[in-house]
Enzyme design. Structure first.
Site, PDB file in Angstrom:
ATOM      1  N   ASN A   9      -7.172  -2.496  -0.004  1.00  0.00           N
ATOM      2  CA  ASN A   9      -6.724  -3.795   0.494  1.00  0.00           C
ATOM      3  C   ASN A   9      -6.099  -3.572   1.871  1.00  0.00           C
ATOM      4  OD1 ASN A   9      -5.518  -6.236   1.019  1.00  0.00           O
ATOM      5  ND2 ASN A   9      -4.062  -6.140  -0.696  1.00  0.00           N
ATOM      6  N   TRP A  10      -6.793  -4.036   2.893  1.00  0.00           N
ATOM      7  CA  TRP A  10      -6.310  -3.794   4.259  1.00  0.00           C
ATOM      8  C   TRP A  10      -5.238  -4.788   4.685  1.00  0.00           C
ATOM      9  CZ3 TRP A  10     -11.430  -2.478   7.402  1.00  0.00           C
ATOM     10  CH2 TRP A  10     -11.906  -1.227   6.955  1.00  0.00           C
ATOM     11  N   LYS A  11      -4.944  -5.773   3.837  1.00  0.00           N
ATOM     12  CA  LYS A  11      -3.902  -6.771   4.139  1.00  0.00           C
ATOM     13  C   LYS A  11      -4.104  -7.331   5.561  1.00  0.00           C
ATOM     14  CE  LYS A  11      -1.017  -4.578   0.719  1.00  0.00           C
ATOM     15  NZ  LYS A  11       0.317  -4.284   0.192  1.00  0.00           N
ATOM     16  N   HIS A  96      -2.732 -11.807  -5.310  1.00  0.00           N
ATOM     17  CA  HIS A  96      -1.919 -10.652  -4.902  1.00  0.00           C
ATOM     18  C   HIS A  96      -0.439 -11.051  -4.895  1.00  0.00           C
ATOM     19  CE1 HIS A  96      -0.193  -7.442  -2.495  1.00  0.00           C
ATOM     20  NE2 HIS A  96      -1.248  -6.728  -2.834  1.00  0.00           N
ATOM     21  N   GLU A  98       1.868 -10.527  -2.881  1.00  0.00           N
ATOM     22  CA  GLU A  98       2.365 -11.040  -1.601  1.00  0.00           C
ATOM     23  C   GLU A  98       2.046 -12.527  -1.476  1.00  0.00           C
ATOM     24  OE1 GLU A  98       0.483  -8.058   0.828  1.00  0.00           O
ATOM     25  OE2 GLU A  98       1.870  -6.568   0.026  1.00  0.00           O
ATOM     26  N   GLU A 168      -0.297  -4.444 -10.355  1.00  0.00           N
ATOM     27  CA  GLU A 168       0.472  -3.959  -9.209  1.00  0.00           C
ATOM     28  C   GLU A 168       1.940  -4.322  -9.391  1.00  0.00           C
ATOM     29  OE1 GLU A 168      -2.303  -3.407  -5.564  1.00  0.00           O
ATOM     30  OE2 GLU A 168      -1.560  -5.441  -5.547  1.00  0.00           O
ATOM     31  N   GLY A 174       4.062  -0.699  -1.331  1.00  0.00           N
ATOM     32  CA  GLY A 174       4.549  -0.387   0.012  1.00  0.00           C
ATOM     33  C   GLY A 174       5.904   0.296   0.023  1.00  0.00           C
ATOM     34  N   SER A 214       1.545   2.037  -4.006  1.00  0.00           N
ATOM     35  CA  SER A 214       1.777   3.379  -3.458  1.00  0.00           C
ATOM     36  C   SER A 214       0.830   4.438  -4.014  1.00  0.00           C
ATOM     37  CB  SER A 214       3.238   3.792  -3.659  1.00  0.00           C
ATOM     38  OG  SER A 214       4.095   2.880  -2.990  1.00  0.00           O
ATOM     39  N   GLY A 235      -3.254   0.043  -0.849  1.00  0.00           N
ATOM     40  CA  GLY A 235      -2.867  -0.634   0.378  1.00  0.00           C
ATOM     41  C   GLY A 235      -2.822   0.348   1.540  1.00  0.00           C
ATOM     42  N   GLY A 236      -1.615   0.782   1.886  1.00  0.00           N
ATOM     43  CA  GLY A 236      -1.399   1.631   3.057  1.00  0.00           C
ATOM     44  C   GLY A 236      -2.357   2.801   3.208  1.00  0.00           C
TER      45      GLY A 236
HETATM   46  P1  13P Z   1       0.445   0.079  -1.122  1.00  0.00           P
HETATM   47  O1  13P Z   1      -0.641   1.003  -1.594  1.00  0.00           O
HETATM   48  O2  13P Z   1       0.650   0.097   0.342  1.00  0.00           O
HETATM   49  O3  13P Z   1       1.694   0.262  -1.919  1.00  0.00           O
HETATM   50  O4  13P Z   1      -0.068  -1.421  -1.448  1.00  0.00           O
HETATM   51  C1  13P Z   1      -0.545  -1.723  -2.693  1.00  0.00           C
HETATM   52  C2  13P Z   1      -1.177  -3.059  -2.652  1.00  0.00           C
HETATM   53  O5  13P Z   1      -0.512  -4.065  -2.511  1.00  0.00           O
HETATM   54  C3  13P Z   1      -2.636  -3.139  -2.761  1.00  0.00           C
HETATM   55  O6  13P Z   1      -3.064  -4.448  -2.974  1.00  0.00           O
END
Ligand code: 13P
Length: 251
Positions: A9-11, A96, A98, A168, A174, A214, A235-236
Site C-alpha cells: 500500500n503506497w498510501k 483502511h 486511515e 491491521e 507506521g 510494520s 506500507g512503508g
Molecule cells: P506500515 O507497514 O507502514 O506500518 O503500514 C501498514 C499499512 O497501513 C498498510 O496498509
C-alpha cells in the site's frame, strides 16, 4: 491451500514518474515469485500508467479506495469501482484504518464499497483492526468481529471468492511496533472463526487473511509461519522495490 498475497500500500506517496519507476524496478525482482500473488496500490493518478507498464507481468495493481455508489452519477471527487477496473486494476483496498479514522469511513460504507467492488469484478481487500485504546480495554476481538460481520454483511458465497481480509492493528501501523506472530495468529483465528459463523466453514477456509502493520523484510518469515496468516499488507517497506521484493521473496 490458500495462495499467499503480498500487497504493498503506497498510501499518498510518489508522483507519477516515481510510481512508474518503482513499479518498473519491482517487476524483474519479483518475476519468479510464483508462491504468492503480488499487488501494489499506487495513488489514483498513477494507476493507469503503472498498470500499463506492468501488463503481462505477475504484479497486479490495486486502488486504495472506491466509491460506494456503483452507478455513475453526480458524486464529485469519487471514483467508481468499474472506473478503477478500467484503469487496469484487479484489486481495491477498502476500509483502511486511515480512512476509518480520518475520512469518515464506517462499516456501512465499507460494506457498500465492497459490494460495488465485487460487482465491478475487482477483488476487495477489506481492512479491519483495533486501536491501542480498544486493545488495552480488552475489546480488540469484539471490535474486529463487529467490523467483519458488518463489513461483509449480505455477501453471497460467490461474492466471498472476491474478497481478501487484511488485519491491521492501528497501533502497529507506521509505528515500527509489529504485532507478535502470536498476536497476529490469535486475531487471524478470531477472524476466520467469525467468517465461518457468518458465511460457513468452506468460505472461512478459503478466504485469505493478510496481516498489516510494520511488516519488514526481517519479520515477514516469522509472520508467514503462522497458520492463519496468508500474506501481508505492507506500507512503508513497500515504497522501495528492493525492500518490498525481499518481503515478496520471503521464501
Ligand atoms: P506500515 O507497514 O507502514 O506500518 O503500514 C501498514 C499499512 O497501513 C498498510 O496498509
Amino acid at each position: 491451500m490458500r495462495k499467499p498475497v503480498i500487497a504493498g500500500n503506497w498510501k499518498m506517496y510518489k508522483l507519477l514518474n516515481e510510481a512508474v519507476d518503482t513499479a518498473l524496478a519491482l517487476k524483474p525482482v519479483v518475476a519468479n515469485a510464483n508462491h504468492c500473488d503480488v499487488v501494489i496500490a499506487p495513488v489514483f493518478t498513477a494507476l493507469k500508467n503503472v498498470s500499463s507498464r506492468l501488463e503481462g507481468s505477475n504484479v497486479k495493481v490495486a486502488a486504495q479506495d472506491c466509491a460506494a455508489e456503483a452507478k455513475h452519477g453526480a458524486h464529485t471527487g469519487e471514483i467508481a469501482a468499474d472506473m478503477i477496473k478500467d484503469a487496469g486494476c484487479s484489486h481495491v483496498i477498502i476500509g483502511h484504518s486511515e480512512r476509518r479514522q480520518h475520512y469518515g469511513e464506517t462499516d456501512a460504507s465499507v460494506n457498500a464499497k465492497t459490494k460495488s467492488a465485487i460487482q465491478a469484478g475487482l477483488i476487495a481487500i477489506v481492512c479491519v483492526g483495533e486501536t491501542l485504546d480498544q486493545r488495552e480495554a480488552g475489546s480488540a476481538d469484539d471490535v474486529v468481529k463487529s467490523q467483519i460481520i458488518k463489513g461483509l454483511d449480505g455477501l453471497t458465497v460467490a461474492d466471498t471468492e472476491r474478497i481478501i481480509i487484511a488485519y491491521e492493528p492501528v497501533w502497529a501501523i507506521g509505528t515500527g511496533k509489529t504485532a507478535t506472530p502470536e498476536q497476529a495468529q490469535e486475531m487471524h483465528g478470531v477472524i476466520r472463526q467469525t467468517v465461518a459463523e457468518a458465511h460457513g466453514n468452506e468460505v472461512a477456509e478459503r478466504v485469505r487473511i493478510l496481516y498489516g502493520g510494520s511488516v519488514k523484510p526481517d519479520n515477514i518469515v516469522e509472520l508467514m509461519s503462522q497458520e492463519d496468516v496468508d500474506g501481508a499488507l505492507v506500507g512503508g517497506a513497500s515504497l522501495e522495490a528492493e525492500s518490498f521484493a525481499k518481503i515478496v521473496n520471503y521464501r
